[in-house]
Design a protein around this motif. Sequence first.
Motif, PDB file in Angstrom:
ATOM      1  N   GLU A  79       4.825  -2.370 -11.954  1.00  0.00           N
ATOM      2  CA  GLU A  79       4.152  -3.137 -10.907  1.00  0.00           C
ATOM      3  C   GLU A  79       3.614  -2.194  -9.838  1.00  0.00           C
ATOM      4  N   PRO A  80       2.474  -1.571 -10.092  1.00  0.00           N
ATOM      5  CA  PRO A  80       1.902  -0.681  -9.075  1.00  0.00           C
ATOM      6  C   PRO A  80       1.489  -1.470  -7.853  1.00  0.00           C
ATOM      7  N   PRO A  81       1.337  -0.804  -6.699  1.00  0.00           N
ATOM      8  CA  PRO A  81       0.935  -1.498  -5.467  1.00  0.00           C
ATOM      9  C   PRO A  81      -0.521  -1.929  -5.539  1.00  0.00           C
ATOM     10  N   ASP A  82      -0.986  -2.501  -4.456  1.00  0.00           N
ATOM     11  CA  ASP A  82      -2.368  -2.994  -4.406  1.00  0.00           C
ATOM     12  C   ASP A  82      -3.349  -1.929  -3.940  1.00  0.00           C
ATOM     13  N   LEU A  83      -2.867  -0.927  -3.232  1.00  0.00           N
ATOM     14  CA  LEU A  83      -3.737   0.149  -2.743  1.00  0.00           C
ATOM     15  C   LEU A  83      -2.972   1.458  -2.779  1.00  0.00           C
ATOM     16  N   LEU A  84      -3.625   2.509  -3.296  1.00  0.00           N
ATOM     17  CA  LEU A  84      -3.103   3.867  -3.205  1.00  0.00           C
ATOM     18  C   LEU A  84      -4.188   4.726  -2.590  1.00  0.00           C
ATOM     19  N   ASN A  85      -3.782   5.655  -1.746  1.00  0.00           N
ATOM     20  CA  ASN A  85      -4.725   6.547  -1.084  1.00  0.00           C
ATOM     21  C   ASN A  85      -4.452   7.973  -1.510  1.00  0.00           C
ATOM     22  N   THR A  86      -5.509   8.672  -1.945  1.00  0.00           N
ATOM     23  CA  THR A  86      -5.383  10.081  -2.331  1.00  0.00           C
ATOM     24  C   THR A  86      -6.568  10.860  -1.807  1.00  0.00           C
ATOM     25  N   SER A  87      -6.335  12.135  -1.513  1.00  0.00           N
ATOM     26  CA  SER A  87      -7.437  13.019  -1.111  1.00  0.00           C
ATOM     27  C   SER A  87      -7.904  13.878  -2.278  1.00  0.00           C
ATOM     28  N   SER A  88      -7.341  13.663  -3.462  1.00  0.00           N
ATOM     29  CA  SER A  88      -7.652  14.490  -4.629  1.00  0.00           C
ATOM     30  C   SER A  88      -8.740  13.857  -5.493  1.00  0.00           C
ATOM     31  N   PRO A  89      -9.929  14.469  -5.569  1.00  0.00           N
ATOM     32  CA  PRO A  89     -10.976  13.939  -6.458  1.00  0.00           C
ATOM     33  C   PRO A  89     -10.523  13.925  -7.914  1.00  0.00           C
TER      34      PRO A  89
ATOM     35  N   GLN B  72      -0.847  -9.538   5.407  1.00  0.00           N
ATOM     36  CA  GLN B  72       0.449  -8.917   5.632  1.00  0.00           C
ATOM     37  C   GLN B  72       0.530  -7.646   4.792  1.00  0.00           C
ATOM     38  N   VAL B  73       0.941  -6.543   5.405  1.00  0.00           N
ATOM     39  CA  VAL B  73       0.874  -5.233   4.752  1.00  0.00           C
ATOM     40  C   VAL B  73       2.262  -4.619   4.662  1.00  0.00           C
ATOM     41  N   ASN B  74       2.662  -4.266   3.451  1.00  0.00           N
ATOM     42  CA  ASN B  74       3.905  -3.530   3.230  1.00  0.00           C
ATOM     43  C   ASN B  74       3.538  -2.089   2.900  1.00  0.00           C
ATOM     44  N   VAL B  75       4.015  -1.142   3.715  1.00  0.00           N
ATOM     45  CA  VAL B  75       3.586   0.250   3.640  1.00  0.00           C
ATOM     46  C   VAL B  75       4.687   1.133   3.051  1.00  0.00           C
ATOM     47  N   THR B  76       4.306   1.992   2.114  1.00  0.00           N
ATOM     48  CA  THR B  76       5.193   3.026   1.595  1.00  0.00           C
ATOM     49  C   THR B  76       4.571   4.388   1.875  1.00  0.00           C
ATOM     50  N   LEU B  77       5.375   5.318   2.425  1.00  0.00           N
ATOM     51  CA  LEU B  77       4.905   6.673   2.733  1.00  0.00           C
ATOM     52  C   LEU B  77       5.697   7.666   1.886  1.00  0.00           C
ATOM     53  N   PRO B  78       5.150   8.114   0.756  1.00  0.00           N
ATOM     54  CA  PRO B  78       5.863   9.105  -0.053  1.00  0.00           C
ATOM     55  C   PRO B  78       5.976  10.431   0.689  1.00  0.00           C
TER      56      PRO B  78
ATOM     57  N   LEU C 241       5.352  14.244   1.666  1.00  0.00           N
ATOM     58  CA  LEU C 241       4.113  15.016   1.565  1.00  0.00           C
ATOM     59  C   LEU C 241       4.148  15.987   0.396  1.00  0.00           C
ATOM     60  N   ASN C 242       5.307  16.633   0.175  1.00  0.00           N
ATOM     61  CA  ASN C 242       5.423  17.552  -0.954  1.00  0.00           C
ATOM     62  C   ASN C 242       5.401  16.761  -2.256  1.00  0.00           C
ATOM     63  N   GLY C 243       4.466  17.120  -3.130  1.00  0.00           N
ATOM     64  CA  GLY C 243       4.348  16.416  -4.399  1.00  0.00           C
ATOM     65  C   GLY C 243       3.785  15.016  -4.267  1.00  0.00           C
ATOM     66  N   TYR C 244       2.946  14.817  -3.250  1.00  0.00           N
ATOM     67  CA  TYR C 244       2.426  13.478  -2.968  1.00  0.00           C
ATOM     68  C   TYR C 244       1.687  12.879  -4.170  1.00  0.00           C
ATOM     69  N   ASP C 245       0.727  13.622  -4.737  1.00  0.00           N
ATOM     70  CA  ASP C 245      -0.044  13.072  -5.854  1.00  0.00           C
ATOM     71  C   ASP C 245       0.811  12.864  -7.096  1.00  0.00           C
TER      72      ASP C 245
ATOM     73  N   ILE D  42       0.836  -1.196   0.000  1.00  0.00           N
ATOM     74  CA  ILE D  42       0.000   0.000   0.000  1.00  0.00           C
ATOM     75  C   ILE D  42       0.874   1.251   0.000  1.00  0.00           C
ATOM     76  N   VAL D  43       0.384   2.295  -0.672  1.00  0.00           N
ATOM     77  CA  VAL D  43       1.051   3.599  -0.697  1.00  0.00           C
ATOM     78  C   VAL D  43       0.056   4.603  -0.136  1.00  0.00           C
ATOM     79  N   VAL D  44       0.394   5.191   1.019  1.00  0.00           N
ATOM     80  CA  VAL D  44      -0.557   6.030   1.737  1.00  0.00           C
ATOM     81  C   VAL D  44       0.123   7.298   2.243  1.00  0.00           C
ATOM     82  N   ASN D  45      -0.696   8.215   2.746  1.00  0.00           N
ATOM     83  CA  ASN D  45      -0.221   9.510   3.218  1.00  0.00           C
ATOM     84  C   ASN D  45       0.254   9.399   4.662  1.00  0.00           C
ATOM     85  N   SER D  46       1.426   9.944   4.944  1.00  0.00           N
ATOM     86  CA  SER D  46       1.962   9.898   6.310  1.00  0.00           C
ATOM     87  C   SER D  46       1.264  10.865   7.252  1.00  0.00           C
TER      88      SER D  46
END
Length: 500
Positions: free
Chosen positions: A96-106, A73-79, A81-85, A42-46
């Motif tokens: 090979e993109p991850p299985d989950l990405l989280n964004t706050s941008s519609p 089992q979860v492998n976490v990546t925290l990009p 904050l600047n330039g997150y999207d 997963i790639v999520v916001n810190s």
Amino acid sequence: MLKRKTAFALLVCFTAAGCSLPAGEKNIEVDSSAAKNEAIRIVVNSLGMGFPENMDENNNPYLNYIEKNTGVQVNVTLPPLNGYDEKLNVIMTSGEPPDLLNTSSPSWFMNYVNQKALTPLNGYIEEYGANLRAKIPKEAWDNVTVDGNIYAIPSLNEVNGTEIIYARKDWLDKLGLGPPRTIEEYTEVMRAFAERDPDGNGRKDTYGLSIMERLGRTSPFLGAFGTQMNAWYERDGKLMYSGILPEMKAALVYLRSLYDRDILDPEFPLNKIDVLGEKIADGRVGLYSAAWSDTRTHIAANRKNDPNAVWIPLNFPIGPSSKHGVYSTSKVRSYNVVPLKSQNAAAVVKFLDFIAGPGQQDLKLGFENEVWIRSGGKLTIRLEEHIKHGYRGIYGSLADTVERNMTRDRLVGLGEQFRLYENLQLIESNLMENRFNGPPTAAMGKHQVKLSKLQEETFTRIVAGVSPIEEFDSFVKKWKDSGGDEITGEVNEWWRETRK
């Protein structure tokens, strides 16, 4: 792709009264055979959170807790904050993109829906998402559903609005002023704070009003003129974008007048949140549009620096046409998407379903008897542990739900002197409803980023005296010609469909 009859069954569940499944009990173990060999990246916001010593995003008690109770089992990546999207864009185009990405941008979300790069999740939610179905309202699901397909699992905004004006009562008292109510009274108070040495140090070093870059923290002042940023309002039976309305021009004229009179902080285009916070803590600001939680942060820091500082919430300013209010937040706080190339959508849904359900309390409050205790019906939070365990929000925020009693208990437990719950109640009684609450339209996915940048730059130049107010009229034409009219057409098509 979900078959039509399955999609219909899920829609019936969302709309039928009483369709909710039990959330389950804390620490219930999943069937290990069903969870065998499940692992996700997963790639999520810190959220700007750090970790205690000897811990990181992949090694801490809260992630261990989630893994134990889901079998995933979860492998976490925290990009950064600047330039997150932008970083998410690079990741999405990787082999090979991850299985989950989280964004706050519609806009980010809709862009990849348009590219058909996301996995429809209807069937997975029906099979593995009982808690998600029970706790996320239909309006939020509508926000992530395009042509019948659910392309994201939404995380909810716990609060319905953000901004509330706070002012230094000790400054008001010193200058013989009462709490302002009308926009004219606000202007006079802010002028006095800028010109009459309210801190008594003999120097002209205080601001009448300070705001943030891109005109952040201006919501109550826009509300006095009947508008808000990035909203849609009904005009003559159609939805119109707030940024091109005459009301927005009037609000910009007002803010420009504050700048021209040296009432508004001239450095506002450079004010990120930490810079604004420092000015408040240092006693250079005596009135501003605070976040509801600022009483625990910037305002508390100022009171620590100056024990004589007394801050009070103000009623929202009433404008020339008796308008007032603040923006309402979207139901959806962020979007959890599964790239089409992922083979692990089921595990992602199980992971998020636990966070929304039996894991919600521990991830929102922290572990009982370690971060908080309940005695005599009252929740008491150990603030040092609460802060130390703050990183839990990285995981909990992925599938936030709205539990009103939990919200109240948590906010009161953080300190009744901060008025956190009262602040939210005052905000919620003064919300200006954004009439568009559907999913981002296809045209938004194509045009919203550039239109937002155009708006931010134009409005900042106008308020900061770089451009004449007449540039607003040029902006309106350019906005319409650069995709705004296309967006407006799609928004009104949605509006007509929802009113049938």
